[in-house]
Design an enzyme around this catalytic site. Structure first.
Site, mmCIF file in Angstrom:
data_model
loop_
_atom_site.group_PDB
_atom_site.id
_atom_site.type_symbol
_atom_site.label_atom_id
_atom_site.label_comp_id
_atom_site.label_asym_id
_atom_site.label_seq_id
_atom_site.Cartn_x
_atom_site.Cartn_y
_atom_site.Cartn_z
ATOM 1 N N GLU A 36 -2.903 0.265 -16.681
ATOM 2 C CA GLU A 36 -2.278 1.337 -15.757
ATOM 3 C C GLU A 36 -2.271 2.480 -16.518
ATOM 4 O O GLU A 36 -2.294 3.522 -15.721
ATOM 5 C CB GLU A 36 -0.719 0.590 -15.520
ATOM 6 C CG GLU A 36 -0.955 -0.300 -14.437
ATOM 7 C CD GLU A 36 -1.503 -1.662 -15.038
ATOM 8 O OE1 GLU A 36 -1.307 -2.026 -16.050
ATOM 9 O OE2 GLU A 36 -1.720 -2.701 -14.052
ATOM 10 N N HIS B 66 7.876 -8.043 -8.612
ATOM 11 C CA HIS B 66 6.748 -8.024 -7.284
ATOM 12 C C HIS B 66 7.587 -7.390 -6.388
ATOM 13 O O HIS B 66 7.286 -7.668 -5.015
ATOM 14 C CB HIS B 66 6.076 -9.279 -6.853
ATOM 15 C CG HIS B 66 5.086 -9.483 -8.109
ATOM 16 N ND1 HIS B 66 5.362 -10.177 -9.211
ATOM 17 C CD2 HIS B 66 3.778 -9.488 -8.273
ATOM 18 C CE1 HIS B 66 4.322 -10.356 -9.823
ATOM 19 N NE2 HIS B 66 3.402 -9.885 -9.442
#
Ligand SMILES: Cc1ncc(C[n+]2csc(CCOP(=O)(O)OP(=O)(O)O)c2C)c(N)n1
Lengths: 327, 346
Positions: free
Chosen positions: A66, A133
């Site tokens: 990321e 999530h």
């Protein structure tokens, strides 16, 4: 509301895909970077079909990295590209936070270099995603100068805001709520258009205003529809940074009672900033205390009964409205 | 050829450097040292706010490496790399004005000490977080590759920075994408007070093989040797063969910053490296060729004296400017092109 419309429409997800397609057709500087976004079309299929149309040079499947996704997007942007990054889930943007806050957000102020990147964040809960999530990380970025933060609630806004974000010369965090991807659909104009980074009045009213954004606009609307006798305005912020202060203050002047809804955790959520703004600049228009509805300061639990217990619900928002209407 | 102090690397006449290049390399190193010495003096006089860092003893690495880059090849220097800014064409006056926090210094008072970069000259200033700029360099290189441009991007970093996760992300992503990037490790034995042995067990240059890219070690105090390996790395990058890791062995001769007395560095180690001073080495080479190096040094001193005078006369920023410029309001201006003094680019 568009989710009730029977006309030819796109889902919120299709609208986002369409924005990417339109931007890539119009501007060859636009490239996509992310994990599993090519052949696979992304974890949610937002980029489905884009590899076939634009090729692996512009739809770039990256390793799991990321920091490198966002950092290399910044690098490409400062030499003239318009990169759009996908975080597989918004939660993983924590791993890229340094590049966003310390590199992208401060580049123009420090060096006069613009970093026109967009970071797409599939965010939010409501489907047992659990602690990693389901997050709504927008407040992390609101506290960091130099960043714009958008959170559309409708298909039309999702496309128009994403196109405007890609055209913007600054780094933009684009929160797309996973729970709206296929649940929300609406008429979406063809081709290119830009939605302003400003609030939108979803529903008029003058007794009370509910201020929300993202998925909470839909939850709030359901709550308001259960109170047909009250005149309740619904303001969809759409842009969290810049914040449409004028629209918020105007709504408070007209309505005098305010409910602010965040799906994010309560402390230092956008709602806290909105509440502070109202207290500082519209105090004399208030007829009741500001009421905030948000997720308590806990990670988002997995089991449906637990998740329902923490995420703002139709019932909680309706309860807040009831309380204020009676004040 | 005379046998210069330190290193057999320089015994043969360099293939790609004309005499004027070799003089220019010395001149940039002298300028690097002179500007930093002046900055340090201004700092001690209380005229430079904040903190002050220099690259004493490491001038050859940043000067030699940047000298091998073309005008359109951007660099991401780190705290020891003033020479990279100078080779790219940032004027000493603007650097000194930057140290002094002046309105027309490179960062208009918004940044201090070594945190700056004149983007118009192809220098992308560092952020503090190490080694964030590596991935930014990878992104620039990625753009060059996608657009089919004959350019490369270079990032400098210290041995301590190789322990951070971003280092791995940058190396791996650059290798997988085969982008035209050059990574320059300035292996100066210390990261603040931490010796390399507490940073890693295996020299980071060995890691290059694990990423599938070349790793090249070079005497970081030999400016001509550094130039040559970076010149080769650039050729490799432009030919489509991907990134290179260059490990330049050198020594941090001062403390981490001026505030640091570096009591943790053994005096014998400093004494040993004093004999390998990069400016001495290049001066001896050129003196043996009949170059008047004293005149060169005097010329550099005069230039820095003048730049200092001009910088001190420059205005402080308007306090009202502190809250402006957070966002870009117009069309972005991309990173520009700097100077490329090497004769090979003429
Ligand atoms: C991620 C991060 N952690 C801590 C620091 C504070 N810090 C600044 S320089 C430095 C030492 C860096 O050592 P090295 O990378 O070897 O470079 P050198 O100073 O030796 O040139 C540290 C720890 C930092 N800049 N970045």
């Amino acid at each position: 509301m568009e989710r009730l419309s029977l006309m030819p429409q796109l889902t919120y997800l299709e609208a986002i895909s369409d924005a990417l397609r339109v931007a890539m057709r119009e501007d060859e500087r636009v490239i996509l970077l992310g994990e599993d976004i090519g052949e696979h079309g992304g974890a949610f299929k937002v980029t489905d079909g884009l590899l076939a149309e634009f090729g692996a040079e512009r739809v770039i499947d990256t390793p799991i990295c990321e920091e490198a996704i966002v950092g290399s997007a910044v690098g490409a942007a400062i030499v003239g590209m318009r990169p759009v990054c996908e975080m597989q889930f918004a939660d993983f943007v924590a791993c890229a936070f340094d590049q966003i806050a310390n590199v992208a957000g401060k580049l123009h102020y420090r060096l006069g270099l613009a970093a026109p990147i967009v970071v797409r964040l599939p965010s939010g809960g409501g489907f047992s995603g659990g602690p990693y999530h389901s997050q709504n990380p927008e407040a992390w970025f609101l506290h960091s100068p130099g960043l714009k933060v958008l959170a559309p609630s409708s298909a039309e806004d999702a496309k128009g805001l994403l196109l405007a974000a890609i055209a913007d010369p600054n780094p933009v965090l684009f929160l797309e709520h996973k729970n709206l991807y296929r649940r929300v659909r609406g008429e979406v104009p063809d081709g290119s258009y830009a939605t302003p980074f400003a609030a939108r009045t979803v529903r008029e009213g003058d007794e009370l205003v509910v201020i929300a954004y993202g998925a909470m606009v839909h939850t709030a609307l359901e709550a308001i529809e259960q109170l047909p006798d009250a005149s309740i305005r619904l303001l969809d912020l759409r842009s969290l940074a810049p914040l449409d202060e004028d629209a918020i203050l105007a709504a408070v002047r007209d309505c005098s009672k305010v409910v602010i809804v965040d799906e994010a955790n309560y402390t230092c959520a956008l709602g806290a900033q909105v509440s502070s703004l109202i207290a500082e600049r519209a105090f004399e228009y208030l007829e009741a205390p500001i009421v905030r509805v948000a997720t308590p300061d806990v990670p988002i639990p997995f089991a449906p009964v637990l998740e329902r217990a923490v995420l703002p619900s139709v019932e909680r928002i309706r309860g807040a409205c009831d309380e204020l209407l009676a004040y | 050829m005379p046998s210069p102090a330190g290193g057999a690397a320089a015994a043969a006449a360099p293939l790609h450097l004309e005499q004027s290049d070799r003089v220019a390399l010395l001149r940039f190193m002298l300028l690097h040292r002179a500007v930093e010495d002046r900055g340090a003096s201004l700092y001690k006089q209380g005229k430079v706010p904040g903190s002050f860092y220099d690259g004493r003893g490491q001038e050859a690495t940043c000067v030699g490496a940047t000298f091998a880059l073309a005008a359109a090849d951007p660099v991401c220097p780190l705290i020891r790399d003033l020479g990279a800014h100078l080779v790219k064409g940032t004027p000493p006056r603007d650097v000194l004005a930057h140290y002094l926090g002046r309105a027309d210094g490179v960062s208009h008072g918004r940044e201090g000490n070594v945190h700056f970069g004149d983007a118009a000259h192809g220098v992308v200033g560092m952020v503090s977080m190490l080694p964030d700029m590596m991935v930014v360099a990878v992104g620039m290189a990625l753009a060059f590759k996608l657009r089919g441009e004959q350019r490369c991007a270079t990032s400098f970093f210290g041995d301590g920075a190789t322990s951070v996760g971003d280092w791995h992300e940058a190396m791996n992503f650059a290798a997988v994408m085969q982008v035209p990037a050059i990574f320059i490790l300035e292996h100066n034995n210390y990261a603040y007070s931490t010796p390399s042995a507490r940073q890693f067990l295996v020299d980071p240059v060995e890691r290059a093989a694990a990423y599938g890219i070349p790793g090249v070690s070079v005497d970081g105090n030999d400016v001509e040797a550094v130039f040559e390996v970076v010149r080769e790395a650039r050729e490799r990058a432009l030919s489509g063969a991907g990134p290179t890791l260059v490990s330049a062995q050198t020594m941090r001769m001062h403390g981490h910053g001026l505030h640091d007395d570096a009591r943790y560095v053994p005096p014998e180690q400093l004494a040993e490296w004093t004999l390998r001073d990069p400016i001495e080495l290049q001066s001896k080479r050129l003196a043996a060729l009949g170059v008047d190096v004293d005149a060169l040094a005097a010329d550099v001193k005069a230039e820095v004296d003048k730049a200092t005078e001009e910088a001190l006369a420059m205005a402080l920023p308007d306090p009202a400017s502190a809250t402006t410029g957070v966002f870009c309001l117009g069309e972005p201006i991309p990173v520009g092109s700097g100077d490329a003094p090497w004769s090979g680019f003429r």
